[in-house]
Design a protein around this motif. Structure first.
Motif, PDB file in Angstrom:
ATOM      1  N   LEU A 113     -98.352 -84.898  -5.703  1.00 28.42           N
ATOM      2  CA  LEU A 113     -98.927 -83.985  -6.675  1.00 28.42           C
ATOM      3  C   LEU A 113     -97.825 -83.200  -7.382  1.00 28.42           C
ATOM      4  N   LEU A 114     -96.844 -82.749  -6.589  1.00 31.27           N
ATOM      5  CA  LEU A 114     -95.750 -81.976  -7.172  1.00 31.27           C
ATOM      6  C   LEU A 114     -94.971 -82.818  -8.161  1.00 31.27           C
ATOM      7  N   ARG A 115     -94.701 -84.055  -7.773  1.00 32.11           N
ATOM      8  CA  ARG A 115     -93.937 -84.910  -8.666  1.00 32.11           C
ATOM      9  C   ARG A 115     -94.738 -85.184  -9.945  1.00 32.11           C
ATOM     10  N   ARG A 116     -96.035 -85.349  -9.764  1.00 28.09           N
ATOM     11  CA  ARG A 116     -96.909 -85.586 -10.915  1.00 28.09           C
ATOM     12  C   ARG A 116     -96.867 -84.372 -11.845  1.00 28.09           C
ATOM     13  N   ASN A 117     -96.946 -83.203 -11.266  1.00 32.95           N
ATOM     14  CA  ASN A 117     -96.897 -81.986 -12.076  1.00 32.95           C
ATOM     15  C   ASN A 117     -95.586 -81.882 -12.846  1.00 32.95           C
ATOM     16  N   ASP A 118     -94.490 -82.240 -12.180  1.00 29.81           N
ATOM     17  CA  ASP A 118     -93.193 -82.225 -12.846  1.00 29.81           C
ATOM     18  C   ASP A 118     -93.202 -83.159 -14.055  1.00 29.81           C
ATOM     19  N   LEU A 119     -93.778 -84.347 -13.847  1.00 30.01           N
ATOM     20  CA  LEU A 119     -93.797 -85.321 -14.938  1.00 30.01           C
ATOM     21  C   LEU A 119     -94.650 -84.827 -16.098  1.00 30.01           C
ATOM     22  N   ILE A 120     -95.797 -84.217 -15.781  1.00 27.87           N
ATOM     23  CA  ILE A 120     -96.654 -83.686 -16.844  1.00 27.87           C
ATOM     24  C   ILE A 120     -95.885 -82.638 -17.649  1.00 27.87           C
ATOM     25  N   MET A 121     -95.167 -81.791 -16.922  1.00 24.34           N
ATOM     26  CA  MET A 121     -94.441 -80.737 -17.632  1.00 24.34           C
ATOM     27  C   MET A 121     -93.292 -81.304 -18.453  1.00 24.34           C
ATOM     28  N   LEU A 122     -92.640 -82.319 -17.905  1.00 21.01           N
ATOM     29  CA  LEU A 122     -91.544 -82.953 -18.645  1.00 21.01           C
ATOM     30  C   LEU A 122     -92.095 -83.574 -19.929  1.00 21.01           C
ATOM     31  N   ALA A 123     -93.224 -84.271 -19.805  1.00 16.88           N
ATOM     32  CA  ALA A 123     -93.839 -84.896 -20.975  1.00 16.88           C
ATOM     33  C   ALA A 123     -94.206 -83.829 -22.006  1.00 16.88           C
ATOM     34  N   PHE A 124     -94.758 -82.747 -21.517  1.00 16.04           N
ATOM     35  CA  PHE A 124     -95.131 -81.646 -22.402  1.00 16.04           C
ATOM     36  C   PHE A 124     -93.896 -81.112 -23.130  1.00 16.04           C
ATOM     37  N   GLY A 125     -92.814 -80.962 -22.372  1.00 16.91           N
ATOM     38  CA  GLY A 125     -91.556 -80.483 -22.964  1.00 16.91           C
ATOM     39  C   GLY A 125     -91.076 -81.413 -24.064  1.00 16.91           C
ATOM     40  N   ILE A 126     -91.150 -82.724 -23.812  1.00 12.50           N
ATOM     41  CA  ILE A 126     -90.664 -83.688 -24.807  1.00 12.50           C
ATOM     42  C   ILE A 126     -91.525 -83.648 -26.060  1.00 12.50           C
ATOM     43  N   VAL A 127     -92.831 -83.488 -25.881  1.00  7.84           N
ATOM     44  CA  VAL A 127     -93.715 -83.386 -27.042  1.00  7.84           C
ATOM     45  C   VAL A 127     -93.355 -82.160 -27.881  1.00  7.84           C
ATOM     46  N   VAL A 128     -93.166 -81.034 -27.196  1.00 12.21           N
ATOM     47  CA  VAL A 128     -92.782 -79.815 -27.911  1.00 12.21           C
ATOM     48  C   VAL A 128     -91.495 -80.049 -28.695  1.00 12.21           C
ATOM     49  N   PHE A 129     -90.534 -80.702 -28.025  1.00 14.16           N
ATOM     50  CA  PHE A 129     -89.271 -80.985 -28.691  1.00 14.16           C
ATOM     51  C   PHE A 129     -89.484 -81.847 -29.927  1.00 14.16           C
ATOM     52  N   ALA A 130     -90.265 -82.923 -29.767  1.00 13.01           N
ATOM     53  CA  ALA A 130     -90.473 -83.854 -30.878  1.00 13.01           C
ATOM     54  C   ALA A 130     -91.121 -83.139 -32.060  1.00 13.01           C
ATOM     55  N   VAL A 131     -92.105 -82.316 -31.777  1.00 15.98           N
ATOM     56  CA  VAL A 131     -92.797 -81.603 -32.854  1.00 15.98           C
ATOM     57  C   VAL A 131     -91.824 -80.680 -33.589  1.00 15.98           C
ATOM     58  N   LEU A 132     -91.083 -79.881 -32.812  1.00 15.74           N
ATOM     59  CA  LEU A 132     -90.157 -78.938 -33.444  1.00 15.74           C
ATOM     60  C   LEU A 132     -89.075 -79.666 -34.230  1.00 15.74           C
ATOM     61  N   GLN A 133     -88.535 -80.722 -33.624  1.00 17.98           N
ATOM     62  CA  GLN A 133     -87.483 -81.497 -34.292  1.00 17.98           C
ATOM     63  C   GLN A 133     -88.020 -82.077 -35.598  1.00 17.98           C
ATOM     64  N   GLY A 134     -89.254 -82.602 -35.523  1.00 16.27           N
ATOM     65  CA  GLY A 134     -89.878 -83.158 -36.720  1.00 16.27           C
ATOM     66  C   GLY A 134     -90.038 -82.098 -37.810  1.00 16.27           C
ATOM     67  N   LEU A 135     -90.543 -80.941 -37.427  1.00 21.44           N
ATOM     68  CA  LEU A 135     -90.747 -79.863 -38.394  1.00 21.44           C
ATOM     69  C   LEU A 135     -89.420 -79.439 -39.025  1.00 21.44           C
ATOM     70  N   MET A 136     -88.352 -79.480 -38.237  1.00 21.31           N
ATOM     71  CA  MET A 136     -87.046 -79.103 -38.797  1.00 21.31           C
ATOM     72  C   MET A 136     -86.568 -80.141 -39.789  1.00 21.31           C
ATOM     73  N   GLU A 137     -86.744 -81.416 -39.433  1.00 26.71           N
ATOM     74  CA  GLU A 137     -86.258 -82.467 -40.319  1.00 26.71           C
ATOM     75  C   GLU A 137     -87.048 -82.509 -41.614  1.00 26.71           C
ATOM     76  N   GLU A 138     -88.321 -82.178 -41.521  1.00 28.94           N
ATOM     77  CA  GLU A 138     -89.136 -82.134 -42.729  1.00 28.94           C
ATOM     78  C   GLU A 138     -88.868 -80.887 -43.556  1.00 28.94           C
TER      79      GLU A 138
END
Ligand SMILES: Nc1ncnc2c1ncn2[C@@H]1O[C@H](COP(=O)(O)OP(=O)(O)O)[C@@H](O)[C@H]1O
Ligand SMILES: [Mg+2]
Lengths: 316, 256
Positions: A3-28
């Motif tokens: 469960l802990l490892r799963r939670n870590d992965l969910i948070m990592l995925a969430f972090g990457i999504v946040v990054f992608a969105v922000l990076q995209g907004l900057m490039e645009e």
């Protein structure tokens, strides 16, 4: 415990999504260069406030010299990249190691002090670091260090910040972290339960200083010139405000505090003198209504919907 | 003849001009349940503080498990196998009941910093064991349904029990209890005494218990030391102690 490892992965995925969105907004170009710079600052400040929170919030040792460790990391980093052409990552790690080592050396004698005395000692040591740097000609003295390669970008900041968050989160949710928290709660009882309190105070101080050093490296390579004036005790104080406003002993709090304080500072960029007034008022309000800070001793991952998504398996 | 766990010879503790403990001689065998009684201010808590490294003896020797423990820090003594509770409860009051107990497993954790941060190796296995064992301990002390509550919100009697549970989590050979029944009502006290008897058997513990209520100690301890003004005025089986004129004077004559 998967469960802990799963939670870590969910948070990592969430972090990457946040990054992608922000990076995209900057490039645009939707996020302009002013806010882009501030997003980077927020990331760097999150590293600063979360690492300071490990010392102040989790271990309960009132340190006020965080800007000093940031300065060490910054100057070691820029000397290595500019004068010795060391790769960026190596320079960041060396800066972190240098700051951590200094934190270790300083921690040995000063962590015998308690409360206010420790705060004053660390404040003084932070200033000593700055003044020493100011008097080293090799790094440009008071005028500052020039011609720094502009290595820092949003990706560097974001992923090192993410690494810091995971590092501190995993640390505090372990026997080592519990030892630190026990010291904060009751030092005599902690010692009676087998916790080597000196060791864990120094460990928290060293880890906190090392991350401040890494943040310093990121900060420095975001500009072409850095000067000791960026690392005054006022700056240490700002990091402390982030921790206290956001919440002691909480990673969520560290993030929220860094976000909030950096955002207000940016929004008031043209009226810098109002900044401190606003912070002072906020701190007073906080003392009345929420002395532990916005997220004091709690994590957003333990609340409402997040709790449902992440399920329960200890704290995150 | 049972094996000796701890021996204390001629220990004195001087605070400024006050001799809080003088020429204290003491032993405890493995598996024994011994009481330390005496009026308030007799020096009982000071004896515990000497045993656990909070104070260093001014003179004398303390041997635990065949080795001297004089000069060791409190955490080192806990690692050697002595755990304690405090007269004035010292819980981690802002933390959950469960975390209070988990912290005390500290010296038995083997995973290192790297395993912690990367969450690999022994980390998951050991954390799982700590969680399970903590819950087991809590259920022994009837606290398992309060595992998520903040320690400071527990009723007084439950806080006392939690302190004992926490001390047991350190897996001691010798458990020191400083007035564990203080502030409890007679019913709670009786339950506590039963519990102490039970855990001693279950965990194969040796227990040294401070209490200033003599009757309470008489029922449960096999041997008793009576302290007055820092000096042992009597020691032996409860029956002998009850009849000892010195003890009767100290307790009744002194008006305590
Ligand atoms: N750290 C200290 N400094 C000075 N005097 C102390 C200290 N600790 C205990 N004492 C004194 O030693 C005596 C014994 O205290 P204590 O061991 O707490 O008694 P008891 O637990 O039997 O009630 C008291 O007179 C107390 O005031
Ligand atoms: Mg006492």
């Amino acid at each position: 415990m998967n469960l802990l490892r799963r939670n870590d992965l969910i948070m990592l995925a969430f972090g990457i999504v946040v990054f992608a969105v922000l990076q995209g907004l900057m490039e645009e170009g939707i996020i302009g260069s002013f806010w882009k710079l501030n997003l980077m600052l927020i990331g760097i400040n999150i590293i600063m406030s979360v690492s300071l929170n490990l010392i102040n919030g989790y271990t309960g040792q009132f340190s006020l010299g965080h800007a000093g460790f940031m300065a060490v990391g910054a100057y070691v980093g820029v000397v290595l990249t500019t004068n010795f052409h060391v790769p960026f990552l190596g320079a960041l790690l060396a800066g972190g190691a240098a700051a951590g080592f200094l934190g270790f050396l300083i921690g040995l004698p000063t962590l015998r002090l308690r409360g206010d005395y420790l705060a004053i000692a660390t404040l003084g040591l932070g200033e000593i670091i700055r003044i020493v740097i100011m008097n080293i000609e090799y790094v440009g003295g008071a005028a500052g260090f020039r011609n720094i390669p502009h290595y820092t970008n949003f990706a560097w900041v974001f992923f090192i910040m993410l690494f810091t968050l995971f590092f501190i989160k995993n640390f505090v949710n372990s026997s080592h972290g519990r030892a630190c928290i026990a010291i904060r709660e009751n030092e005599i009882a902690a010692e009676a339960m087998g916790v080597n309190t000196t060791k864990y105070k120094i460990m928290a101080f060293t880890i906190g200083a090392a991350f401040a050093g890494i943040a310093g490296g990121l900060f420095a390579h975001n500009y072409y010139i850095i000067s000791p004036a960026s690392f005054t005790f006022m700056q240490s104080f700002i990091f402390l405000i982030m921790v206290v406003l956001g919440g002691l002993g909480s990673i969520t709090g560290g993030i929220a505090g860094a976000f909030f304080v950096t955002f207000i500072s940016a929004a008031l960029a043209n009226w810098p003198e109002y900044r401190m007034i606003i912070f002072a008022l906020l701190l007073i309000l906080l003392m009345f209504y929420r002395p532990q800070g916005l997220f004091g001793y709690v994590e957003i991952t333990n609340m409402g919907i997040f709790r449902k998504i992440l399920k329960r398996g200890g704290t995150a | 003849m049972a094996a000796e766990l701890m021996r204390v010879e001629d220990v004195s503790e001087v605070f400024g001009g006050l001799k809080a403990v003088s020429d204290f001689n003491f032993y405890i065998n493995k598996g024994e349940l011994v009481g330390l009684i005496g009026p308030n201010g007799a020096g009982k808590t000071t004896v515990f503080n000497l045993f656990t490294g909070v104070y260093q003896p001014t003179t004398g020797t303390i041997t635990f498990n065949g080795k001297s423990i004089v000069g060791l820090k409190p955490y080192q003594i806990t690692q050697r196998g002595i755990a304690r509770t405090f007269q004035n409860i010292r819980l981690f009051s802002e933390l959950s009941v469960l975390d209070n107990v988990k912290i005390a497993y500290h010296c038995h954790v083997k995973y290192g910093l790297l395993e912690t941060v990367l969450r690999m190796g022994r980390y998951f296995q050991e954390e799982k064991e700590i969680e399970e064992e903590s819950m087991k301990l809590l259920s022994v002390f009837k606290l398992d349904d309060k595992a998520d509550e903040m320690a400071k919100n527990l009723p007084y009697g439950a806080q006392r029990r939690l302190e004992i549970a926490r001390a047991l989590a350190a897996k001691p050979k010798l458990l020191l209890l400083d007035e564990p029944a203080a502030g409890m009502n007679p019913q709670e006290t009786k339950e506590l005494m039963d519990m102490i008897r039970w855990i001693r058997k279950e965990f194969g513990l040796t227990v040294l218990l401070i209490e200033h209520d003599m009757n309470l100690v008489m029922g449960i301890c096999e041997r008793i030391y009576v302290l007055e003004y820092g000096m042992v005025i009597a020691s032996g089986h409860p029956e002998e102690i009850k009849k000892n004129p010195e003890v009767i004077r100290a307790y009744l004559g002194g008006g305590a």
